[in-house]
Design an enzyme around this catalytic site. Structure first.
Site, short mmCIF file in Angstrom:
data_model
loop_
_atom_site.label_atom_id
_atom_site.label_comp_id
_atom_site.label_asym_id
_atom_site.label_seq_id
_atom_site.Cartn_x
_atom_site.Cartn_y
_atom_site.Cartn_z
CB CYS A 147 -73.65 39.78 30.92
SG CYS A 147 -72.30 40.90 31.27
CG ASN A 157 -71.64 45.47 34.52
OD1 ASN A 157 -71.44 46.37 35.33
ND2 ASN A 157 -72.40 45.65 33.48
CB CYS A 183 -68.32 41.50 27.34
SG CYS A 183 -66.59 41.19 27.63
NE ARG A 184 -72.43 37.91 27.81
CZ ARG A 184 -72.88 36.82 28.41
NH1 ARG A 184 -73.72 36.02 27.78
NH2 ARG A 184 -72.51 36.51 29.62
CB SER A 185 -74.61 43.70 30.84
OG SER A 185 -73.39 43.79 31.55
#
Length: 173
Positions: free
Chosen positions: A18, A21, A23-25
């Protein structure tokens, strides 16, 4: 995708990407790791390396966002640790699959890949190609949205991970 014969003899490696690095990933890495590192999982011995990174180095060394960690914990994933890092040229050679969380990340990865002077091993794709809905989905950045967006990201990461594993390793079940 790996053929089922290749999947039986070679372990795959997966990188989630993301922007920052945190939150999402990291959510995707935590979810995916919880599935493939569970000894009772049919995928336990099929994945070698799982990691995540960002296209930007804004949070290098930072732990995941506390909302990522609380969402993982609320879903039984309590042993995840990670220090944010930036994407490296070597990632394109070290991983079999690199999954972007959204189309902007995917475009960044494609540009990075084009600039690479060395051979590329990784298959770069949008993680949401494994949505199971017949359309590609993006994992929206939950950072400025709130806890509900983190919960949605968790649901997507779980679904995408399961679909990817089922499609890539059909003989595992």
């Amino acid at each position: 995708m790996m053929s089922s014969s290749a999947a039986n003899s070679e372990k795959a490696s997966v990188l989630f990407v993301c922007l920052g690095n945190i939150c999402r990933s990291t959510m995707a890495e935590g979810v995916f790791r919880s599935i493939v590192k569970d000894k009772s999982s049919p995928y336990y011995n099929l994945i070698d390396k799982v990691d995540s990174c960002g296209t930007g180095g804004y949070h290098t060394g930072d732990e995941p966002d506390e909302r990522t960690m609380s969402t993982l914990a609320d879903n039984g994933i309590t042993n995840y640790k990670h220090g944010a890092r930036k994407l490296r040229d070597s990632d394109f050679r070290d991983f079999d699959y690199i999954f972007a969380m959204d189309t902007a990340n995917l475009m960044d990865l494609e540009r990075w890949k084009e600039r690479s002077k060395k051979p590329i091993k990784a298959k770069v794709m949008l993680f949401g190609e494994f949505s199971g809905t017949g359309r590609k989905e993006v994992v929206q950045d939950p950072y400025y949205i709130g806890l509900e967006a983190f919960e949605k990201a968790f649901e997507q990461c779980k679904r995408f991970s399961t679909n990817f594993l089922e499609q890539t390793f059909p003989d595992a079940n």
